[in-house]
Scaffold this motif. Structure first.
Motif, PDB file in Angstrom:
ATOM      1  N   GLU A 283       0.837  -1.228   0.000  1.00 41.59           N
ATOM      2  CA  GLU A 283       0.000   0.000   0.000  1.00 41.59           C
ATOM      3  C   GLU A 283       0.855   1.255   0.000  1.00 41.59           C
ATOM      4  OE1 GLU A 283      -3.449   0.893   1.586  1.00 41.59           O
ATOM      5  OE2 GLU A 283      -4.125  -0.814   0.388  1.00 41.59           O
ATOM      6  N   ASP A 284       2.008   1.178   0.658  1.00 31.23           N
ATOM      7  CA  ASP A 284       2.887   2.343   0.782  1.00 31.23           C
ATOM      8  C   ASP A 284       3.677   2.637  -0.493  1.00 31.23           C
ATOM      9  OD1 ASP A 284       2.244   2.237   3.618  1.00 31.23           O
ATOM     10  OD2 ASP A 284       4.021   3.505   3.877  1.00 31.23           O
ATOM     11  N   VAL A 285       3.723   1.631  -1.388  1.00 32.18           N
ATOM     12  CA  VAL A 285       4.517   1.813  -2.604  1.00 32.18           C
ATOM     13  C   VAL A 285       3.832   2.801  -3.537  1.00 32.18           C
ATOM     14  CG1 VAL A 285       5.313   0.651  -4.703  1.00 32.18           C
ATOM     15  CG2 VAL A 285       5.561  -0.480  -2.487  1.00 32.18           C
ATOM     16  N   CYS A 286       4.598   3.770  -4.033  1.00 29.12           N
ATOM     17  CA  CYS A 286       4.061   4.707  -5.034  1.00 29.12           C
ATOM     18  C   CYS A 286       4.507   4.299  -6.434  1.00 29.12           C
ATOM     19  CB  CYS A 286       4.579   6.115  -4.755  1.00 29.12           C
ATOM     20  SG  CYS A 286       3.975   6.786  -3.211  1.00 29.12           S
ATOM     21  N   GLY A 287       5.755   3.843  -6.539  1.00 29.49           N
ATOM     22  CA  GLY A 287       6.251   3.482  -7.856  1.00 29.49           C
ATOM     23  C   GLY A 287       7.716   3.110  -7.814  1.00 29.49           C
ATOM     24  N   ALA A 288       8.305   2.984  -9.005  1.00 33.28           N
ATOM     25  CA  ALA A 288       9.728   2.648  -9.100  1.00 33.28           C
ATOM     26  C   ALA A 288      10.323   3.387 -10.285  1.00 33.28           C
ATOM     27  CB  ALA A 288       9.910   1.150  -9.266  1.00 33.28           C
ATOM     28  N   VAL A 289      11.630   3.638 -10.191  1.00 31.91           N
ATOM     29  CA  VAL A 289      12.323   4.411 -11.230  1.00 31.91           C
ATOM     30  C   VAL A 289      13.627   3.706 -11.581  1.00 31.91           C
ATOM     31  CG1 VAL A 289      13.398   6.644 -11.777  1.00 31.91           C
ATOM     32  CG2 VAL A 289      11.402   6.568 -10.259  1.00 31.91           C
ATOM     33  N   VAL A 290      13.955   3.677 -12.868  1.00 34.72           N
ATOM     34  CA  VAL A 290      15.309   3.287 -13.262  1.00 34.72           C
ATOM     35  C   VAL A 290      15.946   4.477 -13.969  1.00 34.72           C
ATOM     36  CG1 VAL A 290      14.472   2.122 -15.385  1.00 34.72           C
ATOM     37  CG2 VAL A 290      16.751   1.625 -14.517  1.00 34.72           C
ATOM     38  N   ASN A 291      17.144   4.859 -13.507  1.00 33.77           N
ATOM     39  CA  ASN A 291      17.896   5.964 -14.101  1.00 33.77           C
ATOM     40  C   ASN A 291      19.111   5.368 -14.814  1.00 33.77           C
ATOM     41  OD1 ASN A 291      17.412   7.126 -10.899  1.00 33.77           O
ATOM     42  ND2 ASN A 291      16.513   8.304 -12.560  1.00 33.77           N
ATOM     43  N   VAL A 292      19.265   5.665 -16.097  1.00 33.20           N
ATOM     44  CA  VAL A 292      20.431   5.188 -16.842  1.00 33.20           C
ATOM     45  C   VAL A 292      21.448   6.328 -16.897  1.00 33.20           C
ATOM     46  CG1 VAL A 292      21.214   4.239 -19.046  1.00 33.20           C
ATOM     47  CG2 VAL A 292      18.951   3.644 -18.158  1.00 33.20           C
ATOM     48  N   ARG A 293      22.576   6.121 -16.238  1.00 34.17           N
ATOM     49  CA  ARG A 293      23.549   7.207 -16.054  1.00 34.17           C
ATOM     50  C   ARG A 293      24.967   6.715 -16.318  1.00 34.17           C
ATOM     51  NH1 ARG A 293      19.243   9.072 -15.940  1.00 34.17           N
ATOM     52  NH2 ARG A 293      18.287  10.524 -14.480  1.00 34.17           N
ATOM     53  N   PRO A 294      25.803   7.591 -16.905  1.00 38.09           N
ATOM     54  CA  PRO A 294      27.187   7.184 -17.176  1.00 38.09           C
ATOM     55  C   PRO A 294      27.932   6.784 -15.901  1.00 38.09           C
ATOM     56  CG  PRO A 294      26.757   9.423 -18.015  1.00 38.09           C
ATOM     57  CD  PRO A 294      25.518   8.968 -17.314  1.00 38.09           C
ATOM     58  N   LYS A 295      27.619   7.455 -14.799  1.00 35.49           N
ATOM     59  CA  LYS A 295      28.371   7.172 -13.555  1.00 35.49           C
ATOM     60  C   LYS A 295      27.914   5.868 -12.884  1.00 35.49           C
ATOM     61  CE  LYS A 295      25.050   9.991 -11.071  1.00 35.49           C
ATOM     62  NZ  LYS A 295      24.574  11.327 -10.805  1.00 35.49           N
ATOM     63  N   GLY A 296      26.859   5.268 -13.385  1.00 34.02           N
ATOM     64  CA  GLY A 296      26.291   4.049 -12.782  1.00 34.02           C
ATOM     65  C   GLY A 296      24.785   4.202 -12.726  1.00 34.02           C
ATOM     66  N   ASP A 297      24.092   3.137 -13.105  1.00 31.34           N
ATOM     67  CA  ASP A 297      22.620   3.212 -13.167  1.00 31.34           C
ATOM     68  C   ASP A 297      22.032   3.072 -11.766  1.00 31.34           C
ATOM     69  OD1 ASP A 297      23.008   3.260 -15.947  1.00 31.34           O
ATOM     70  OD2 ASP A 297      23.166   1.072 -15.965  1.00 31.34           O
ATOM     71  N   LYS A 298      20.772   3.490 -11.638  1.00 32.22           N
ATOM     72  CA  LYS A 298      20.106   3.411 -10.329  1.00 32.22           C
ATOM     73  C   LYS A 298      18.700   2.846 -10.522  1.00 32.22           C
ATOM     74  CE  LYS A 298      20.843   7.949  -9.800  1.00 32.22           C
ATOM     75  NZ  LYS A 298      20.786   9.303  -9.250  1.00 32.22           N
ATOM     76  N   ILE A 299      18.284   2.057  -9.545  1.00 33.11           N
ATOM     77  CA  ILE A 299      16.886   1.604  -9.501  1.00 33.11           C
ATOM     78  C   ILE A 299      16.367   1.950  -8.115  1.00 33.11           C
ATOM     79  CG2 ILE A 299      15.326  -0.375  -9.574  1.00 33.11           C
ATOM     80  CD1 ILE A 299      17.174  -1.757 -11.496  1.00 33.11           C
ATOM     81  N   SER A 300      15.177   2.517  -8.056  1.00 30.74           N
ATOM     82  CA  SER A 300      14.642   2.865  -6.737  1.00 30.74           C
ATOM     83  C   SER A 300      13.162   2.526  -6.650  1.00 30.74           C
ATOM     84  CB  SER A 300      14.866   4.349  -6.446  1.00 30.74           C
ATOM     85  OG  SER A 300      14.380   5.137  -7.507  1.00 30.74           O
ATOM     86  N   ILE A 301      12.747   2.218  -5.421  1.00 32.39           N
ATOM     87  CA  ILE A 301      11.313   2.031  -5.134  1.00 32.39           C
ATOM     88  C   ILE A 301      10.895   3.198  -4.269  1.00 32.39           C
ATOM     89  CG2 ILE A 301       9.596   0.633  -3.946  1.00 32.39           C
ATOM     90  CD1 ILE A 301      10.915  -1.826  -4.842  1.00 32.39           C
ATOM     91  N   TRP A 302       9.898   3.923  -4.727  1.00 32.39           N
ATOM     92  CA  TRP A 302       9.419   5.109  -4.009  1.00 32.39           C
ATOM     93  C   TRP A 302       8.232   4.727  -3.114  1.00 32.39           C
ATOM     94  CZ3 TRP A 302       9.410  10.461  -6.840  1.00 32.39           C
ATOM     95  CH2 TRP A 302      10.622  10.650  -7.511  1.00 32.39           C
ATOM     96  N   THR A 303       8.274   5.232  -1.884  1.00 33.56           N
ATOM     97  CA  THR A 303       7.136   4.997  -0.985  1.00 33.56           C
ATOM     98  C   THR A 303       6.592   6.353  -0.512  1.00 33.56           C
ATOM     99  OG1 THR A 303       8.277   4.898   1.152  1.00 33.56           O
ATOM    100  CG2 THR A 303       8.304   2.885  -0.198  1.00 33.56           C
TER     101      THR A 303
END
Ligand code: MGP
Length: 212
Positions: free
Chosen positions: A142-162
């Motif tokens: 229920e607390d989850v809002c979404g998720a993001v993947v960022n493609v970046r030269p310095k290193g990619d990121k994946i996050s789960i937003w609450t």
């Protein structure tokens, strides 16, 4: 006069003795509904536009079949250009700090090494999507809002937003289960940061409110 209407052949058994038609089971034609409707967004870094203008809604779905149709239709994150993002959010929540349902929240952040783009990025992103649409974190989903993947030269990121960085119990459940689901070694620490801290940070790092 001959007619062109196709007619059932008349047999000795009579017209009604053929194989009994079997009604298709609903499983065969009803799509499998998800608990939530989701929206997939794409961010393309065009420096002549503002951050918000670069964010585009791709499509929404609320069934398993429509999720796979979309997933199979679009590029994997590892094929995107640098500066691009995908965001999957519950319908009605914009993938930005400013949205009412994000502004008190934060994110579990996974930072990948450059080598992981080839080995892990696409697999981790798919698993993240499945965690979201499958509501994998029990009541904490229920607390989850979404998720993001960022493609970046310095290193990619994946996050789960609450939605609320004070909901410690839900946040810890999500972090622990997510780490297990992705098979992240125990020694690799995942950190949770509030959007407030992220958006107002001055240096290159934001302090972790929680970690698993
Ligand atoms: P980013 O895309 O989340 O990370 O934020 P990146 O590119 O790895 O940069 P870093 O600062 O984390 O190293 C990049 C920039 O995009 C931010 O500094 C903001 O200017 C802008 N931005 C990112 N997000 C998620 C938002 C948002 O939700 N709202 C607004 N207004 N700007 C944002």
């Amino acid at each position: 006069m001959a007619t062109s209407e196709p007619r059932a052949p008349e047999t000795e058994e009579g017209p009604n003795d053929g194989p009994t038609p079997v009604a298709a089971s609903p499983e065969q034609y009803i799509k499998h509904p998800l608990q939530n409707r989701w929206a997939l967004w794409y961010f393309k870094n065009d420096k002549s536009k503002s951050w918000t203008e670069n964010l585009r809604l791709i499509s929404k779905f609320d069934t398993v079949e429509d999720f796979w149709a979309l997933y199979n239709h679009i590029q994997q994150p590892s094929k995107l250009g640098f500066g691009c993002d995908y965001c999957l959010f519950k319908d009605g929540i914009k993938p930005m700090w400013e949205d009412d349902r994000n502004k008190l929240g934060g994110r579990w952040l996974m930072t990948l090494s450059k080598q992981q783009r080839h080995n892990d990025l696409d697999r981790f992103w798919m698993e993240t999507l499945l965690c979201l649409i499958g509501e994998s974190f029990d009541e904490a989903s229920e607390d989850v809002c979404g998720a993001v993947v960022n493609v970046r030269p310095k290193g990619d990121k994946i996050s789960i937003w609450t939605g609320n960085c004070q909901n410690r119990e839900a946040i810890m459940t999500i972090g622990q289960q997510y780490k297990e689901r992705l098979n992240i070694p125990i020694k690799n620490i995942l950190g949770y940061q509030s959007h407030d801290d992220t958006s107002s940070k001055s240096g290159s790092t934001t302090k972790n409110m929680y970690s698993v």
